[in-house]
Design a protein around this motif. Structure first.
Motif, PDB file in Angstrom:
ATOM      1  N   SER A 102      -2.015  -9.974   6.846  1.00  0.00           N
ATOM      2  CA  SER A 102      -1.853 -11.376   6.487  1.00  0.00           C
ATOM      3  C   SER A 102      -1.649 -12.247   7.713  1.00  0.00           C
ATOM      4  O   SER A 102      -2.128 -13.383   7.766  1.00  0.00           O
ATOM      5  N   GLY A 103      -0.994 -11.701   8.745  1.00  0.00           N
ATOM      6  CA  GLY A 103      -0.846 -12.450  10.004  1.00  0.00           C
ATOM      7  C   GLY A 103      -2.191 -12.660  10.675  1.00  0.00           C
ATOM      8  O   GLY A 103      -2.482 -13.748  11.178  1.00  0.00           O
ATOM      9  N   SER A 106      -4.137 -15.284   8.734  1.00  0.00           N
ATOM     10  CA  SER A 106      -3.619 -16.621   9.004  1.00  0.00           C
ATOM     11  C   SER A 106      -4.107 -17.145  10.345  1.00  0.00           C
ATOM     12  O   SER A 106      -4.484 -18.324  10.463  1.00  0.00           O
ATOM     13  N   LYS A 107      -4.142 -16.296  11.356  1.00  0.00           N
ATOM     14  CA  LYS A 107      -4.608 -16.733  12.667  1.00  0.00           C
ATOM     15  C   LYS A 107      -6.059 -17.188  12.615  1.00  0.00           C
ATOM     16  O   LYS A 107      -6.441 -18.182  13.236  1.00  0.00           O
ATOM     17  N   GLU A 110      -6.393 -20.529  10.431  1.00  0.00           N
ATOM     18  CA  GLU A 110      -5.785 -21.714  11.027  1.00  0.00           C
ATOM     19  C   GLU A 110      -6.572 -22.252  12.213  1.00  0.00           C
ATOM     20  O   GLU A 110      -6.279 -23.342  12.691  1.00  0.00           O
TER      21      GLU A 110
END
Length: 111
Positions: A102-103, A106-107, A110
């Motif tokens: 999930s990290g 997100s990167k 974004e």
């Protein structure tokens, strides 16, 4: 078209969520369905036919253990599931993978 992608994404996290709920307390199937629905603000509205194969698979893998309650009065016996030490370890590992994935997502999203 979004329903297809939503189902695929949800399917990948159900084992983790069920283990997390069972980490808090032993629960029976309908109780898990209700908690998933309530705690996720109705993001996870499962049917019996979706939940029980997950429970059977987790039980077969040794991550949860099921036990039947005794019938009391008019109440029917229920099968309660609880997380095992092996399931605790699996939840820790699955959560670590989830955090990493999930990290990373997100990167990318974004940018």
């Amino acid at each position: 078209m979004t329903d297809k992608y939503e189902r695929q994404m949800k399917k990948g996290v159900l084992d983790m969520l069920v283990l997390r709920l069972l980490e808090q307390d032993a629960k029976y199937g309908y109780q898990l369905i209700q908690e998933l629905k309530e705690k996720s603000a109705e993001t996870f509205c499962l049917k019996d036919g979706t939940l029980y194969p997950i429970l059977y698979r987790l039980e077969e893998d040794g991550f949860i253990a099921g036990r039947w309650s005794e019938a009391k009065g008019r109440q029917v016996p229920r099968k309660y599931y609880e997380i095992t030490p092996l399931g605790q370890n699996a939840l820790f590992e699955i959560n670590a993978v989830w955090q990493r994935i999930s990290g990373g997502i997100s990167k990318i999203m974004e940018d």
